[in-house]
Structure formats: structure tokens, C-alpha cells
Write a protein that holds these residues in place. Sequence first.
Motif, PDB file in Angstrom:
ATOM      1  N   ALA A 125     -42.041 -12.693   1.608  1.00 56.17           N
ATOM      2  CA  ALA A 125     -42.227 -11.751   1.552  1.00 56.17           C
ATOM      3  C   ALA A 125     -43.082 -11.664   0.549  1.00 56.17           C
ATOM      4  CB  ALA A 125     -40.981 -11.738   0.611  1.00 56.17           C
ATOM      5  N   ASP A 126     -43.272  -9.839   0.073  1.00 54.93           N
ATOM      6  CA  ASP A 126     -44.310  -9.738  -1.433  1.00 54.93           C
ATOM      7  C   ASP A 126     -44.041 -10.051  -2.062  1.00 54.93           C
ATOM      8  OD1 ASP A 126     -45.636  -8.085   0.942  1.00 54.93           O
ATOM      9  OD2 ASP A 126     -44.436  -6.031   0.470  1.00 54.93           O
ATOM     10  N   GLY A 127     -44.709 -10.648  -3.380  1.00 54.17           N
ATOM     11  CA  GLY A 127     -44.366 -11.330  -4.525  1.00 54.17           C
ATOM     12  C   GLY A 127     -44.203 -12.910  -4.553  1.00 54.17           C
ATOM     13  N   ASP A 128     -44.016 -13.299  -3.736  1.00 55.01           N
ATOM     14  CA  ASP A 128     -43.421 -14.557  -2.896  1.00 55.01           C
ATOM     15  C   ASP A 128     -44.435 -15.287  -3.419  1.00 55.01           C
ATOM     16  OD1 ASP A 128     -40.609 -14.156  -1.826  1.00 55.01           O
ATOM     17  OD2 ASP A 128     -41.701 -14.838   0.540  1.00 55.01           O
ATOM     18  N   ALA A 129     -44.471 -16.958  -4.213  1.00 60.02           N
ATOM     19  CA  ALA A 129     -45.380 -17.498  -4.315  1.00 60.02           C
ATOM     20  C   ALA A 129     -46.143 -18.185  -3.139  1.00 60.02           C
ATOM     21  CB  ALA A 129     -45.019 -18.559  -5.559  1.00 60.02           C
ATOM     22  N   VAL A 130     -47.145 -18.443  -2.716  1.00 62.02           N
ATOM     23  CA  VAL A 130     -47.821 -19.408  -1.936  1.00 62.02           C
ATOM     24  C   VAL A 130     -49.209 -19.925  -2.159  1.00 62.02           C
ATOM     25  CG1 VAL A 130     -49.093 -18.490   0.188  1.00 62.02           C
ATOM     26  CG2 VAL A 130     -46.692 -17.750  -0.687  1.00 62.02           C
ATOM     27  N   ARG A 131     -49.094 -21.003  -1.670  1.00 56.50           N
ATOM     28  CA  ARG A 131     -50.059 -21.777  -1.734  1.00 56.50           C
ATOM     29  C   ARG A 131     -50.786 -21.897  -0.047  1.00 56.50           C
ATOM     30  NH1 ARG A 131     -50.385 -25.239  -6.851  1.00 56.50           N
ATOM     31  NH2 ARG A 131     -48.437 -24.830  -7.775  1.00 56.50           N
ATOM     32  N   ALA A 132     -52.372 -21.918  -0.624  1.00 56.85           N
ATOM     33  CA  ALA A 132     -52.978 -22.083   0.701  1.00 56.85           C
ATOM     34  C   ALA A 132     -53.790 -23.480   0.860  1.00 56.85           C
ATOM     35  CB  ALA A 132     -53.863 -20.534   1.220  1.00 56.85           C
ATOM     36  N   MET A 133     -53.579 -24.345   2.306  1.00 59.73           N
ATOM     37  CA  MET A 133     -54.587 -25.530   2.072  1.00 59.73           C
ATOM     38  C   MET A 133     -55.674 -25.037   2.140  1.00 59.73           C
ATOM     39  SD  MET A 133     -52.006 -27.821   2.148  1.00 59.73           S
ATOM     40  CE  MET A 133     -52.407 -29.219   2.873  1.00 59.73           C
ATOM     41  N   PRO A 134     -56.925 -25.861   1.096  1.00 57.06           N
ATOM     42  CA  PRO A 134     -58.393 -25.758   1.422  1.00 57.06           C
ATOM     43  C   PRO A 134     -58.912 -25.868   2.552  1.00 57.06           C
ATOM     44  CG  PRO A 134     -57.418 -27.541  -0.573  1.00 57.06           C
ATOM     45  CD  PRO A 134     -56.351 -26.705   0.618  1.00 57.06           C
ATOM     46  N   SER A 135     -58.591 -27.192   3.314  1.00 56.92           N
ATOM     47  CA  SER A 135     -59.162 -27.419   4.106  1.00 56.92           C
ATOM     48  C   SER A 135     -58.915 -26.614   5.184  1.00 56.92           C
ATOM     49  CB  SER A 135     -59.001 -28.709   4.713  1.00 56.92           C
ATOM     50  OG  SER A 135     -57.868 -29.229   4.424  1.00 56.92           O
ATOM     51  N   CYS A 136     -57.448 -26.017   5.715  1.00 55.80           N
ATOM     52  CA  CYS A 136     -57.896 -24.677   7.436  1.00 55.80           C
ATOM     53  C   CYS A 136     -57.142 -23.448   6.918  1.00 55.80           C
ATOM     54  CB  CYS A 136     -56.582 -25.842   7.331  1.00 55.80           C
ATOM     55  SG  CYS A 136     -54.661 -26.365   6.779  1.00 55.80           S
ATOM     56  N   GLY A 137     -56.830 -23.432   5.246  1.00 50.98           N
ATOM     57  CA  GLY A 137     -55.843 -22.025   5.383  1.00 50.98           C
ATOM     58  C   GLY A 137     -54.958 -21.835   5.343  1.00 50.98           C
ATOM     59  N   HIS A 138     -54.068 -22.653   5.619  1.00 51.10           N
ATOM     60  CA  HIS A 138     -52.067 -22.950   6.303  1.00 51.10           C
ATOM     61  C   HIS A 138     -51.664 -22.228   5.281  1.00 51.10           C
ATOM     62  CE1 HIS A 138     -53.872 -24.277  10.196  1.00 51.10           C
ATOM     63  NE2 HIS A 138     -52.901 -23.063  10.738  1.00 51.10           N
ATOM     64  N   GLY A 139     -50.661 -21.163   4.408  1.00 56.92           N
ATOM     65  CA  GLY A 139     -50.205 -21.059   4.132  1.00 56.92           C
ATOM     66  C   GLY A 139     -48.498 -20.890   3.652  1.00 56.92           C
ATOM     67  N   PHE A 140     -48.239 -21.936   2.633  1.00 60.09           N
ATOM     68  CA  PHE A 140     -46.917 -22.370   2.982  1.00 60.09           C
ATOM     69  C   PHE A 140     -46.232 -21.878   1.255  1.00 60.09           C
ATOM     70  CE2 PHE A 140     -49.790 -25.145   5.074  1.00 60.09           C
ATOM     71  CZ  PHE A 140     -48.783 -25.414   5.683  1.00 60.09           C
ATOM     72  N   HIS A 141     -44.449 -21.285   1.326  1.00 58.11           N
ATOM     73  CA  HIS A 141     -43.891 -21.440   1.012  1.00 58.11           C
ATOM     74  C   HIS A 141     -44.286 -22.756  -0.665  1.00 58.11           C
ATOM     75  CE1 HIS A 141     -41.083 -19.100   2.462  1.00 58.11           C
ATOM     76  NE2 HIS A 141     -41.772 -17.796   1.164  1.00 58.11           N
ATOM     77  N   ALA A 142     -44.556 -21.952  -2.144  1.00 59.87           N
ATOM     78  CA  ALA A 142     -44.872 -23.438  -2.788  1.00 59.87           C
ATOM     79  C   ALA A 142     -44.505 -24.410  -3.356  1.00 59.87           C
ATOM     80  CB  ALA A 142     -45.419 -22.396  -4.287  1.00 59.87           C
ATOM     81  N   ARG A 143     -43.151 -24.026  -3.774  1.00 61.67           N
ATOM     82  CA  ARG A 143     -41.842 -25.343  -3.240  1.00 61.67           C
ATOM     83  C   ARG A 143     -42.003 -26.010  -1.917  1.00 61.67           C
ATOM     84  NH1 ARG A 143     -36.149 -23.463  -5.592  1.00 61.67           N
ATOM     85  NH2 ARG A 143     -36.289 -24.961  -6.223  1.00 61.67           N
ATOM     86  N   CYS A 144     -42.666 -25.044  -1.062  1.00 63.61           N
ATOM     87  CA  CYS A 144     -41.829 -25.673   0.031  1.00 63.61           C
ATOM     88  C   CYS A 144     -42.592 -27.027   0.725  1.00 63.61           C
ATOM     89  CB  CYS A 144     -42.249 -25.217   1.645  1.00 63.61           C
ATOM     90  SG  CYS A 144     -40.390 -24.178   1.571  1.00 63.61           S
ATOM     91  N   ILE A 145     -44.629 -26.098   0.234  1.00 66.50           N
ATOM     92  CA  ILE A 145     -45.595 -26.922   0.282  1.00 66.50           C
ATOM     93  C   ILE A 145     -45.690 -28.183  -1.122  1.00 66.50           C
ATOM     94  CG2 ILE A 145     -47.164 -26.061  -1.293  1.00 66.50           C
ATOM     95  CD1 ILE A 145     -47.826 -28.296   1.621  1.00 66.50           C
ATOM     96  N   GLU A 146     -44.702 -28.574  -2.169  1.00 75.53           N
ATOM     97  CA  GLU A 146     -44.913 -29.791  -3.201  1.00 75.53           C
ATOM     98  C   GLU A 146     -43.955 -30.310  -2.817  1.00 75.53           C
ATOM     99  OE1 GLU A 146     -43.335 -26.695  -6.932  1.00 75.53           O
ATOM    100  OE2 GLU A 146     -45.640 -25.935  -6.649  1.00 75.53           O
ATOM    101  N   ARG A 147     -43.064 -29.871  -1.701  1.00 70.70           N
ATOM    102  CA  ARG A 147     -41.345 -30.617  -1.209  1.00 70.70           C
ATOM    103  C   ARG A 147     -42.651 -31.698  -0.901  1.00 70.70           C
ATOM    104  NH1 ARG A 147     -36.409 -27.629  -1.310  1.00 70.70           N
ATOM    105  NH2 ARG A 147     -35.761 -26.382  -3.624  1.00 70.70           N
TER     106      ARG A 147
END
Length: 174
Positions: A125-147
Motif C-alpha cells: 500500500a502507498d506509504g508502506d516501509a519496503v526493503r529492496a534486495m540489493p542483488s536482485c531488486g525484489h521488494g518486501f515489507h521491511a518487517r517481513c524481510i527483517e524476520r
Amino acid sequence: MATPERARAGRGNATATAIATNRWGPYSGAGDFAGNMAIILASLLAALALALALHAGVRCLLRRRRLQREGRGVDGAAEGDPEKPAVAEPAPPPPLPPLLVYSASGTRLAGAAAHECAICLAEFADGDAVRAMPSCGHGFHARCIERWLAVPAPAAGSRRPSCPTCRAPAAPPP
């Protein structure tokens, strides 16, 4: 003169007395039943105590042998063994990808399902905190990828330093 009934009764009484005084008959030791039972019970109790002590001793010896094989002392503390190489500490977790704020029009993420998180399967959703993987560019919610990066992998026993979608390394390429 004695009647036949009286003679039979007398003989029966004499026979009963003869059986009770006969020490060679099958029931000669019936009077010592309580003494015999006490000896049997004491023997069984002693055998049980001996078996439990033997069991505890064997377990103690097996535990000591296992601890010595693992290189630890009897108290469980690690012993310094000069012949064994030191175990290397696990590698530090990879650095987290940079944090972005998702917007449907401005954020570019790789993959066919770039509009949803592959870990929790929820749409961005607009405004969600997202982290994109630097090697491939896939994006995930920040909390999901941290876990994802913090939870040990089931088979390897170490951290999962890879992208959940394509298994690319989490660390940026050199």
C-alpha cells in the motif's frame, strides 16, 4: 466297648495329629509361611535397590563418556583441548537492504509480482516501509524481510542470507 463311629472318630483325630507332626509331608512348613514371606520380600527389595543403583551407575558412566567425546568436562563446561581446532564463530548477519517508502507510481521493484510481498503475500500500500534486495531488486515489507533474515534456516541451522523469491545472496555483489 467302643462303637464303630467312635473308633473312626478316634482314628481320624489320630491321623490329623500325625499329619501335623509329620515334618516330611507336603504341608509341613505351612506354619512358617509368614517367616518365609518376609525373607522373600526382603530379597526382592534388595534386588530392586541393587538394580536401581546399577542403572544409575551405568547412566553416569555413559554421560561422562559422551561429555568427554564432545570435549566438555564432567560439569558441562568446555575444556581446552590443544589437539582440537577452535570452532569459528558464526558469520555476522548480512546488512539489511535500504529502507524505502512504497508508492504505486514511483517505486520500481523487480519480479512479476512487484505489487505484493512474497513473504506475507499482502499487497503493498502507498506509504508502506519496503526493503529492496540489493542483488536482485525484489521488494518486501521491511518487517517481513527483517524476520526472514533473522530466523535460522530449518536445515542449515544458520541465518538465511538470501532473497526469499530467487535465493540471490542478500549481500550486495562486490
